[in-house]
Motif scaffolding. Sequence first.
Motif, mmCIF file in Angstrom:
data_model
loop_
_atom_site.group_PDB
_atom_site.id
_atom_site.type_symbol
_atom_site.label_atom_id
_atom_site.label_comp_id
_atom_site.label_asym_id
_atom_site.label_seq_id
_atom_site.Cartn_x
_atom_site.Cartn_y
_atom_site.Cartn_z
ATOM 1 N N THR A 12 51.138 49.512 35.994
ATOM 2 C CA THR A 12 50.911 48.101 35.709
ATOM 3 C C THR A 12 52.100 47.275 36.159
ATOM 4 O O THR A 12 53.239 47.744 36.192
ATOM 5 C CB THR A 12 50.659 47.857 34.210
ATOM 6 N N VAL A 17 47.498 38.818 38.663
ATOM 7 C CA VAL A 17 46.936 39.525 39.806
ATOM 8 C C VAL A 17 47.052 38.699 41.096
ATOM 9 O O VAL A 17 47.285 39.256 42.176
ATOM 10 C CB VAL A 17 45.479 39.970 39.515
ATOM 11 N N GLU A 21 48.512 40.059 44.573
ATOM 12 C CA GLU A 21 47.681 40.002 45.783
ATOM 13 C C GLU A 21 48.402 39.290 46.920
ATOM 14 O O GLU A 21 48.372 39.756 48.058
ATOM 15 C CB GLU A 21 46.363 39.283 45.497
ATOM 16 N N GLN A 70 40.174 43.651 47.277
ATOM 17 C CA GLN A 70 41.469 43.797 46.632
ATOM 18 C C GLN A 70 42.157 45.111 47.013
ATOM 19 O O GLN A 70 42.980 45.631 46.271
ATOM 20 C CB GLN A 70 41.297 43.706 45.114
ATOM 21 N N THR A 71 41.812 45.624 48.204
ATOM 22 C CA THR A 71 42.358 46.900 48.650
ATOM 23 C C THR A 71 43.094 46.768 49.972
ATOM 24 O O THR A 71 42.592 46.166 50.922
ATOM 25 C CB THR A 71 41.235 47.951 48.788
ATOM 26 N N THR A 85 44.868 49.558 45.472
ATOM 27 C CA THR A 85 43.918 48.598 44.920
ATOM 28 C C THR A 85 44.593 47.806 43.809
ATOM 29 O O THR A 85 45.266 48.374 42.951
ATOM 30 C CB THR A 85 42.669 49.323 44.380
ATOM 31 N N GLU A 87 43.998 45.150 40.705
ATOM 32 C CA GLU A 87 42.948 44.692 39.782
ATOM 33 C C GLU A 87 43.578 44.030 38.556
ATOM 34 O O GLU A 87 44.689 44.388 38.168
ATOM 35 C CB GLU A 87 42.107 45.878 39.295
ATOM 36 N N PRO A 88 42.843 43.106 37.935
ATOM 37 C CA PRO A 88 43.337 42.512 36.692
ATOM 38 C C PRO A 88 43.487 43.586 35.605
ATOM 39 O O PRO A 88 42.753 44.575 35.568
ATOM 40 C CB PRO A 88 42.242 41.514 36.303
ATOM 41 N N HIS A 89 44.466 43.368 34.719
ATOM 42 C CA HIS A 89 44.742 44.301 33.621
ATOM 43 C C HIS A 89 45.315 43.483 32.471
ATOM 44 O O HIS A 89 45.967 42.464 32.718
ATOM 45 C CB HIS A 89 45.753 45.348 34.108
ATOM 46 N N THR A 93 48.588 43.150 36.017
ATOM 47 C CA THR A 93 47.897 43.708 37.178
ATOM 48 C C THR A 93 47.959 45.219 37.128
ATOM 49 O O THR A 93 48.999 45.802 36.797
ATOM 50 C CB THR A 93 48.558 43.223 38.482
ATOM 51 N N THR A 96 46.572 50.750 41.725
ATOM 52 C CA THR A 96 46.177 52.146 41.864
ATOM 53 C C THR A 96 46.391 52.572 43.304
ATOM 54 O O THR A 96 46.012 51.852 44.226
ATOM 55 C CB THR A 96 44.695 52.342 41.475
#
Length: 146
Positions: A12, A17, A21, A70-71, A85, A87-89, A93, A96
């Motif tokens: 994280t 995000v 990005e 998003q990759t 990748t 992603e929101p968390h 963010t 992965t």
Amino acid sequence: MKKTLLFEAAGTIEAPVERVERLMLAVRPGPVGPDNAWLMSQTGGAIEGGPERFTLRRAGHAMTVEVVGQTFAMQGGWWYRGEYTVEPHPAGTLLTHRVFNVASRGRWGVPLANRFFIGFAKNSRDGFAAGLQLIGKELGCSTRLL
């Protein structure tokens, strides 16, 4: 394309995000650097193509770079494909990283060519953890390996 997962790690980043990005998914034709293909910025080279599929040329070698959704993916050699990748968390963010075997022929030879991947998981995890820390440093935020 047939993809066989060889490794996966996640962490994280305590940043929105959108900020992650902008750092990690920004790719355009031109020299690789802090504002273009940031993930590859320490290796140098030049990018051509786009808007989703690019060719990175450096030191006489070519690698395919793709940015879809998003990759951020990079593929080179006869078997390697790495995908990051974003992603929101709840912590900000989730990043992965996955490594795939994408060999179209001689798939059985990938482990042999890589000495049965002895130490591969540890080295990959250590590399991902170091990269995660660099992202945190670049964005001025905390990171955590999951």
